[in-house]
Design an enzyme around this catalytic site. Structure first.
Site, PDB file in Angstrom:
ATOM      1  N   ASP A  30       0.852  -1.194   0.000  1.00 51.66           N
ATOM      2  CA  ASP A  30       0.000   0.000   0.000  1.00 51.66           C
ATOM      3  C   ASP A  30       0.888   1.244   0.000  1.00 51.66           C
ATOM      4  O   ASP A  30       1.885   1.316   0.719  1.00 51.66           O
ATOM      5  CB  ASP A  30      -0.906  -0.016   1.236  1.00 51.66           C
ATOM      6  CG  ASP A  30      -2.068   0.964   1.113  1.00 51.66           C
ATOM      7  OD1 ASP A  30      -3.217   0.505   1.022  1.00 51.66           O
ATOM      8  OD2 ASP A  30      -1.813   2.185   1.111  1.00 51.66           O
ATOM      9  N   GLY A  93     -16.015   2.240   4.205  1.00 49.79           N
ATOM     10  CA  GLY A  93     -14.815   3.060   4.058  1.00 49.79           C
ATOM     11  C   GLY A  93     -13.996   2.747   2.822  1.00 49.79           C
ATOM     12  O   GLY A  93     -12.801   3.046   2.767  1.00 49.79           O
ATOM     13  N   HIS A 100     -10.271  -5.473  -2.992  1.00 49.23           N
ATOM     14  CA  HIS A 100      -8.928  -5.720  -2.469  1.00 49.23           C
ATOM     15  C   HIS A 100      -9.015  -6.131  -1.012  1.00 49.23           C
ATOM     16  O   HIS A 100      -9.901  -5.686  -0.287  1.00 49.23           O
ATOM     17  CB  HIS A 100      -8.033  -4.483  -2.615  1.00 49.23           C
ATOM     18  CG  HIS A 100      -8.643  -3.226  -2.083  1.00 49.23           C
ATOM     19  ND1 HIS A 100      -9.594  -2.506  -2.792  1.00 49.23           N
ATOM     20  CD2 HIS A 100      -8.459  -2.551  -0.929  1.00 49.23           C
ATOM     21  CE1 HIS A 100      -9.960  -1.444  -2.094  1.00 49.23           C
ATOM     22  NE2 HIS A 100      -9.287  -1.447  -0.947  1.00 49.23           N
ATOM     23  N   HIS A 102      -6.854  -5.957   2.399  1.00 47.42           N
ATOM     24  CA  HIS A 102      -5.699  -5.397   3.093  1.00 47.42           C
ATOM     25  C   HIS A 102      -5.111  -6.452   4.023  1.00 47.42           C
ATOM     26  O   HIS A 102      -5.853  -7.142   4.723  1.00 47.42           O
ATOM     27  CB  HIS A 102      -6.113  -4.229   3.999  1.00 47.42           C
ATOM     28  CG  HIS A 102      -6.678  -3.037   3.305  1.00 47.42           C
ATOM     29  ND1 HIS A 102      -5.944  -1.888   3.103  1.00 47.42           N
ATOM     30  CD2 HIS A 102      -7.914  -2.784   2.796  1.00 47.42           C
ATOM     31  CE1 HIS A 102      -6.708  -0.973   2.507  1.00 47.42           C
ATOM     32  NE2 HIS A 102      -7.909  -1.497   2.305  1.00 47.42           N
TER      33      HIS A 102
HETATM   34  P1  AMP Z   1      -9.761   1.213   0.651  1.00 48.37           P
HETATM   35  O1  AMP Z   1      -9.961   2.430   1.489  1.00 48.37           O
HETATM   36  O2  AMP Z   1     -10.077  -0.074   1.379  1.00 48.37           O
HETATM   37  O3  AMP Z   1     -10.497   1.315  -0.672  1.00 48.37           O
HETATM   38  O4  AMP Z   1      -8.211   1.130   0.374  1.00 48.37           O
HETATM   39  C1  AMP Z   1      -7.598   1.615  -0.767  1.00 48.37           C
HETATM   40  C2  AMP Z   1      -6.126   1.566  -0.488  1.00 48.37           C
HETATM   41  O5  AMP Z   1      -5.444   1.689  -1.717  1.00 48.37           O
HETATM   42  C3  AMP Z   1      -5.618   2.695   0.432  1.00 48.37           C
HETATM   43  O6  AMP Z   1      -5.017   2.115   1.577  1.00 48.37           O
HETATM   44  C4  AMP Z   1      -4.622   3.435  -0.456  1.00 48.37           C
HETATM   45  O7  AMP Z   1      -3.503   3.889   0.259  1.00 48.37           O
HETATM   46  C5  AMP Z   1      -4.257   2.371  -1.476  1.00 48.37           C
HETATM   47  N1  AMP Z   1      -3.800   2.877  -2.768  1.00 48.37           N
HETATM   48  C6  AMP Z   1      -4.447   3.744  -3.584  1.00 48.37           C
HETATM   49  N2  AMP Z   1      -3.742   3.956  -4.718  1.00 48.37           N
HETATM   50  C7  AMP Z   1      -2.618   3.193  -4.609  1.00 48.37           C
HETATM   51  C8  AMP Z   1      -1.473   2.983  -5.444  1.00 48.37           C
HETATM   52  N3  AMP Z   1      -1.353   3.596  -6.637  1.00 48.37           N
HETATM   53  N4  AMP Z   1      -0.508   2.142  -5.002  1.00 48.37           N
HETATM   54  C9  AMP Z   1      -0.620   1.529  -3.808  1.00 48.37           C
HETATM   55  N5  AMP Z   1      -1.678   1.674  -2.976  1.00 48.37           N
HETATM   56  C10 AMP Z   1      -2.653   2.507  -3.368  1.00 48.37           C
END
Ligand code: AMP
Ligand code: ZN
Length: 114
Positions: A30, A93, A100, A102
């Site tokens: 991330d 959230g 995805h 986490h």
């Molecule tokens: P969510 O809030 O569960 O949708 O998580 C989306 C996650 O994607 C967040 O933790 C962001 O920091 C991560 N994220 C968004 N764009 C990128 C990127 N280009 N590379 C790596 N992580 C990303």
């Protein structure tokens, strides 16, 4: 999906710190880590979120979750554990609308989330 940031990562249009890749799954660090270990595991198939998954995606979802377990183990979380999170839509959230999981590890995680 052309306007999806994770699809762009899959296509190689946005660089990322890759942890794992096969023909169905991709895992990468991330960009805004919330713990010493913060990896995202995604299906290469664009599924907007867990609510949009279909019965035919069940095998893919199972593989994704098991791969998250393997990555957590490989990254040193087997003994103390980790948190595996799938945020969904506004109340969950979710900010990136490509399914995805986490993996958060390397520190104690409080409960409940805010
Ligand atoms: P969510 O809030 O569960 O949708 O998580 C989306 C996650 O994607 C967040 O933790 C962001 O920091 C991560 N994220 C968004 N764009 C990128 C990127 N280009 N590379 C790596 N992580 C990303
Ligand atoms: Zn996508």
């Amino acid at each position: 999906m052309s306007d999806c940031v994770f699809c762009k990562i899959i296509q190689g249009e946005i660089p990322t710190n890759k942890v794992y890749e096969d023909d169905e799954l991709l895992a990468f660090h991330d960009m805004n880590p919330q713990a010493p270990l913060h990896v995202l595991v995604i299906p290469k198939k664009h599924i907007s979120n867990i609510m949009e998954a279909e019965a035919s995606d069940a095998g893919l979802l199972g593989r994704l979750l098991f791969k998250a377990q393997e990555i957590a183990k490989a990254q040193g979380c087997e003994e103390k554990g980790a948190r595996f999170i799938i945020n969904c839509k506004s109340d969950g959230g979710q900010t990136v609308y490509h399914l995805h999981c986490h993996i958060l590890g390397g520190r104690f995680m409080t409960w409940p989330p805010g």
